[in-house]
Design a protein around this motif. Sequence first.
Motif, short mmCIF file in Angstrom:
data_model
loop_
_atom_site.label_atom_id
_atom_site.label_comp_id
_atom_site.label_asym_id
_atom_site.label_seq_id
_atom_site.Cartn_x
_atom_site.Cartn_y
_atom_site.Cartn_z
N TYR A 1 59.47 -4.94 -22.99
CA TYR A 1 59.58 -5.46 -24.36
C TYR A 1 60.99 -5.97 -24.60
O TYR A 1 61.98 -5.30 -24.28
N SER A 2 61.12 -7.16 -25.16
CA SER A 2 62.38 -7.75 -25.57
C SER A 2 63.31 -7.91 -24.36
O SER A 2 62.98 -8.66 -23.44
N ALA B 1 57.64 -10.41 -25.93
CA ALA B 1 58.77 -10.87 -26.74
C ALA B 1 60.04 -11.01 -25.92
O ALA B 1 61.12 -10.61 -26.33
N THR C 1 62.17 -13.67 -22.72
CA THR C 1 62.40 -15.07 -22.37
C THR C 1 62.91 -15.19 -20.95
O THR C 1 63.67 -14.33 -20.49
N ASN D 1 54.14 -13.26 -26.99
CA ASN D 1 55.31 -13.61 -27.82
C ASN D 1 54.91 -13.82 -29.27
O ASN D 1 53.87 -14.44 -29.55
N ASP E 1 59.42 -15.55 -33.83
CA ASP E 1 60.50 -14.65 -33.42
C ASP E 1 61.86 -15.32 -33.61
O ASP E 1 62.14 -16.38 -33.04
N PRO F 1 60.51 -18.01 -28.59
CA PRO F 1 59.33 -17.90 -27.73
C PRO F 1 59.06 -19.12 -26.85
O PRO F 1 58.27 -19.03 -25.89
N ALA G 1 59.30 -18.92 -22.87
CA ALA G 1 58.27 -18.06 -22.30
C ALA G 1 56.93 -18.78 -22.27
O ALA G 1 56.19 -18.72 -21.27
N THR H 1 48.06 -16.01 -22.18
CA THR H 1 49.04 -15.72 -23.22
C THR H 1 48.36 -15.08 -24.44
O THR H 1 47.18 -15.30 -24.70
N HIS I 1 60.26 -10.59 -34.62
CA HIS I 1 60.51 -9.72 -33.46
C HIS I 1 59.96 -8.31 -33.69
O HIS I 1 59.71 -7.59 -32.73
#
Length: 335
Positions: free
Chosen positions: A148-149, A173, A175, A284, A288, A293, A296, A307, A316
Amino acid sequence: MFSRIAPALVLALPLAAIAADAPPQQFADLGDVHLESGAVIKDCKLGYRTIGTLNAARSNAVVFLPWHTGTSAEAVELLGPKGLLNTAGHYVIVIDAIGNGVACSPSNSATQHGTAFPVFTVRDMVESEFRLLNDKLGLKHVHAIVGYSMGATQTFQWMVSHPGYMDVAVPIAGTPRQTSYDLLFWRTEEAAMLADPEYANGEYKQNPRLPLYHQIFATHFDTPAYRNARTKPAEVEKFIAKTVEPDPDAADANDMRWQIRAFLAQDIGDDAAGKVKAKVHIINPRQDLIVNPEPALAFARKVRATTTVLEGDCGHSAVVCATGQIRAAVDRALK
């Protein structure tokens, strides 16, 4: 990247309760970690926690990578039947990454404390995690890597650094590279930190409060629509005061900055898509404001990944607002 907002979002549990309920903290001693810059982190240990049991075929291992300065103790509270990932049937390894304050970090290094700690990259973080899993835990292959993140950004790097190591990769979330917007946001956060007298260019004696840093983060963590719907104009001062109030459990400022520096430099490269072997499902939030996003989703098209685009107004913070939707997508990907 939850930063200090994490405790309020991790199911509203205080950190003390999280630590009490979490599986035991474990450490793997990696010794000296040689970085791609040529620098060396001395006496580096990575932390980790495990949930479940490795099956006889050793085929049910799932790695979970937390957010910016997120710890395994916090992350395990986001997992389970009502969390981001249903752990049933899996052997889940939650890793404390370099710089999170539990693993080797500026805040806890005995020989390279504070600003003496080497600058590391996301690729360095991934290589240390590979050593933990492959060399220390003896896992030559895992079923999935989920992050995550900032953990999702590491997941993108995992796909290209060790493409045959996992069957499935699920970044949430994250990249594969920074956009101009991302760079502007994180450079502004770093500038707010450097401008704070309490930060003292990283040579502080007591962890600085960094109110402007945290206020900027809170401004971007949700979308304008989300904040407008939940905070009346008359309540803004109270919201700001809550956001910037002193927090004894806040992440160490140098730990935050060193991981930010890793994030700022991240780019998996133009030829990355051709290296990916895993089945990929990318999740994503559309709106955000912390992690753009678009890179990604563009990468998803290149590798023909499936996706899940979260269309709500949480931004986020969709990790909390859209937990059920994320869990369903992750469960489908892991199957």
